[in-house]
Motif scaffolding. Structure first.
Motif, PDB file in Angstrom:
ATOM      1  N   LEU A 149       0.823  -1.209   0.000  1.00  0.00           N
ATOM      2  CA  LEU A 149       0.000   0.000   0.000  1.00  0.00           C
ATOM      3  C   LEU A 149       0.857   1.260   0.000  1.00  0.00           C
ATOM      4  O   LEU A 149       0.612   2.202  -0.759  1.00  0.00           O
ATOM      5  CB  LEU A 149      -0.934   0.000   1.220  1.00  0.00           C
ATOM      6  N   ILE A 150       1.875   1.266   0.856  1.00  0.00           N
ATOM      7  CA  ILE A 150       2.751   2.438   0.943  1.00  0.00           C
ATOM      8  C   ILE A 150       3.445   2.681  -0.393  1.00  0.00           C
ATOM      9  O   ILE A 150       3.440   3.791  -0.941  1.00  0.00           O
ATOM     10  CB  ILE A 150       3.785   2.251   2.063  1.00  0.00           C
ATOM     11  N   GLY A 193       7.975   0.531  -9.260  1.00  0.00           N
ATOM     12  CA  GLY A 193       7.892   0.560 -10.715  1.00  0.00           C
ATOM     13  C   GLY A 193       6.459   0.562 -11.199  1.00  0.00           C
ATOM     14  O   GLY A 193       6.109   1.285 -12.154  1.00  0.00           O
ATOM     15  N   MET A 194       5.618  -0.197 -10.533  1.00  0.00           N
ATOM     16  CA  MET A 194       4.198  -0.207 -10.906  1.00  0.00           C
ATOM     17  C   MET A 194       3.545   1.137 -10.587  1.00  0.00           C
ATOM     18  O   MET A 194       2.733   1.655 -11.368  1.00  0.00           O
ATOM     19  CB  MET A 194       3.473  -1.326 -10.158  1.00  0.00           C
ATOM     20  N   GLY A 195       3.903   1.725  -9.443  1.00  0.00           N
ATOM     21  CA  GLY A 195       3.357   3.032  -9.110  1.00  0.00           C
ATOM     22  C   GLY A 195       3.786   4.097 -10.098  1.00  0.00           C
ATOM     23  O   GLY A 195       2.985   4.941 -10.506  1.00  0.00           O
ATOM     24  N   ILE A 223      -6.906   3.373 -10.005  1.00  0.00           N
ATOM     25  CA  ILE A 223      -6.191   2.314 -10.716  1.00  0.00           C
ATOM     26  C   ILE A 223      -5.347   1.487  -9.753  1.00  0.00           C
ATOM     27  O   ILE A 223      -5.318   0.249  -9.827  1.00  0.00           O
ATOM     28  CB  ILE A 223      -5.315   2.917 -11.831  1.00  0.00           C
ATOM     29  N   ALA A 224      -4.660   2.162  -8.836  1.00  0.00           N
ATOM     30  CA  ALA A 224      -3.851   1.441  -7.856  1.00  0.00           C
ATOM     31  C   ALA A 224      -4.719   0.545  -6.982  1.00  0.00           C
ATOM     32  O   ALA A 224      -4.349  -0.598  -6.682  1.00  0.00           O
ATOM     33  CB  ALA A 224      -3.070   2.434  -6.993  1.00  0.00           C
ATOM     34  N   PHE A 233      -7.578  -0.787  -7.804  1.00  0.00           N
ATOM     35  CA  PHE A 233      -8.051  -1.891  -8.636  1.00  0.00           C
ATOM     36  C   PHE A 233      -7.034  -3.041  -8.628  1.00  0.00           C
ATOM     37  O   PHE A 233      -7.385  -4.201  -8.390  1.00  0.00           O
ATOM     38  CB  PHE A 233      -8.282  -1.396 -10.062  1.00  0.00           C
ATOM     39  N   PHE A 234      -5.777  -2.725  -8.877  1.00  0.00           N
ATOM     40  CA  PHE A 234      -4.748  -3.766  -8.892  1.00  0.00           C
ATOM     41  C   PHE A 234      -4.481  -4.304  -7.492  1.00  0.00           C
ATOM     42  O   PHE A 234      -4.190  -5.492  -7.321  1.00  0.00           O
ATOM     43  CB  PHE A 234      -3.455  -3.215  -9.495  1.00  0.00           C
ATOM     44  N   MET A 235      -4.598  -3.443  -6.480  1.00  0.00           N
ATOM     45  CA  MET A 235      -4.330  -3.880  -5.113  1.00  0.00           C
ATOM     46  C   MET A 235      -5.325  -4.945  -4.672  1.00  0.00           C
ATOM     47  O   MET A 235      -4.950  -5.931  -4.029  1.00  0.00           O
ATOM     48  CB  MET A 235      -4.401  -2.663  -4.177  1.00  0.00           C
ATOM     49  N   VAL A 236      -6.592  -4.760  -5.003  1.00  0.00           N
ATOM     50  CA  VAL A 236      -7.612  -5.741  -4.620  1.00  0.00           C
ATOM     51  C   VAL A 236      -7.348  -7.078  -5.298  1.00  0.00           C
ATOM     52  O   VAL A 236      -7.409  -8.143  -4.671  1.00  0.00           O
ATOM     53  CB  VAL A 236      -9.013  -5.208  -4.983  1.00  0.00           C
ATOM     54  N   ILE A 237      -7.042  -7.027  -6.601  1.00  0.00           N
ATOM     55  CA  ILE A 237      -6.778  -8.264  -7.338  1.00  0.00           C
ATOM     56  C   ILE A 237      -5.544  -8.971  -6.781  1.00  0.00           C
ATOM     57  O   ILE A 237      -5.545 -10.192  -6.549  1.00  0.00           O
ATOM     58  CB  ILE A 237      -6.610  -7.967  -8.837  1.00  0.00           C
ATOM     59  N   PHE A 238      -4.482  -8.212  -6.565  1.00  0.00           N
ATOM     60  CA  PHE A 238      -3.256  -8.807  -6.039  1.00  0.00           C
ATOM     61  C   PHE A 238      -3.484  -9.451  -4.676  1.00  0.00           C
ATOM     62  O   PHE A 238      -2.972 -10.543  -4.398  1.00  0.00           O
ATOM     63  CB  PHE A 238      -2.163  -7.738  -5.928  1.00  0.00           C
TER      64      PHE A 238
END
Length: 378
Positions: A196-197, A279-281, A297-298, A300-305
């Motif tokens: 998250l950070i 790098g993703m951020g 967007i972050a 969205f990917f955080m939930v999936i990950f």
């Protein structure tokens, strides 16, 4: 070279000053992660410390009374009600007053005396399948223990082979012998907090430069691209490692999670993992124009990950296609490494595959993000 390093030093100083002057960002960095660690590690648990059960003893014999006492004396089961109507037991399950109904039929003791065996019924609330399995396991262990003691309870059955256990099962849990679920959850929660950070703050930081217009001013200066990106990402890399340090202290002192492996291995992997996340951020920041877009967007990917990381549900229980998809999930690899190192004492040789995957992902994401930044910034 010395001049380039001096430029990077000035950029790092600027970023740290900007971070610590932003009063809205400070709580996100220093307060929210540890509140989440404490809450998630205690709330996100599949342990069932106590099972409420409703009793329907239609036999009312000495043997049935001993069986009920065997359940209540363990500390896992608490009797919350008793009735003699089947509907009352179902109502207790529906109302959430009980997780299980223990039904002892009539002639329970008589059947045991004459035939050497008898049956009981367990009605378990299986709305939560995992909890239902745990409750059934608890009950089976108690009944098995009761069966082994039957020759002492009923001496006249001592010579009856059917009431004696054919196989004596003795189980032992390795790596977490007490089955403490916080030991399993805390390492994974630490990974989520570091993610998250790194993901949110690095993504929104560059976008913030776009919103206030300073990105254009920086682009016309002699500052090189690698200097600018280093100055943007290194502060959050350092903050991420600092957050991990405080989280490990809380895990050890607050939750008593063991550390059987090496802290050096943890920090080595975390350093590489943060490069993946940063790098993703950075990549997200190049395709968005506002902090709100970057956050969505972050997230969205955080939930999936997180869902595909094995943090809450075993990867082995996922569909085959989902298991293959998790191979590209950096959170899955870091969660796996954290649990192996902390709970099993794994070394570098034991984690080469997930560590290699993280290193490859770090190179790919950082390279693509840097290249993408050049395209949108020049």
């Amino acid at each position: 070279m010395r001049a380039s390093l001096a430029v990077v030093g000035h950029l790092l100083r600027k970023e740290f000053l900007q971070i610590f002057r932003n009063r809205g960002m400070l709580p996100i960095i220093f307060i929210m992660p540890f509140i989440q660690l404490v809450i998630l590690s205690n709330a996100a648990t599949f342990d069932v410390p106590q099972v409420r059960f409703h009793l329907q003893d239609f036999d009312r014999s000495a043997l049935s009374d001993r069986l009920v006492k065997r359940f209540t004396s363990t500390g896992y089961f608490k009797m919350t009600g008793e009735s003699f109507r089947q509907k009352s037991g179902i109502d207790a399950l529906v109302a959430g007053k009980s997780e299980m109904v223990l039904v002892i039929p009539e002639d329970f003791e008589q059947e045991m005396m004459t035939g050497g065996h008898a049956r009981i019924q367990l009605l378990i609330d299986a709305e939560d399948g995992f909890t239902a399995g745990v409750i059934r396991g608890y009950a089976n262990e108690i009944v098995a223990s009761f069966n082994r003691d039957l020759p002492e309870l009923l001496p006249q059955l001592a010579g009856t082979q059917s009431v004696l256990p054919v196989i004596d099962i003795r189980s032992r849990g390795w790596y977490n012998p007490e089955l403490i679920y916080t030991d399993y959850m805390v390492p994974g929660v630490l990974v989520v907090l570091v993610t998250l950070i790194g993901l949110f703050l690095s993504g929104m930081n560059v976008v913030r430069e776009k919103e206030i217009g300073t990105i254009d001013q920086i682009n016309v200066t002699p500052i090189r691209r690698w200097q600018f990106i280093t100055g943007k990402l290194v502060p959050f890399w350092i903050i991420g490692l600092s957050e991990l340090t405080v989280g490990l202290v809380i895990a050890r002192l607050g939750f008593h999670v063991p550390m059987l492996g090496s802290y050096g291995v943890i920090y080595l992997v975390a350093a590489i993992y943060l490069l993946v996340v940063l790098g993703m951020g950075l990549l997200i920041s190049t395709v968005t124009e506002s902090q709100q877009q970057a956050m969505f967007i972050a997230w969205f990917f955080m939930v999936i990950f997180t869902l595909l990381s094995g943090l809450f549900t075993p990867i082995e229980s996922m569909p085959h296609w989902a298991q293959n998809l998790t191979l590209f999930n950096p959170v899955r690899h870091f969660v796996d490494i954290m649990r192996r190192v902390m709970l099993k004492g794994a070394g570098i040789g034991d984690i080469t595959t997930p560590l290699f995957m993280l290193a490859v992902q770090a190179i790919i994401l950082l390279s693509f993000a840097v290249n993408r930044y050049r395209k949108v910034s020049v």
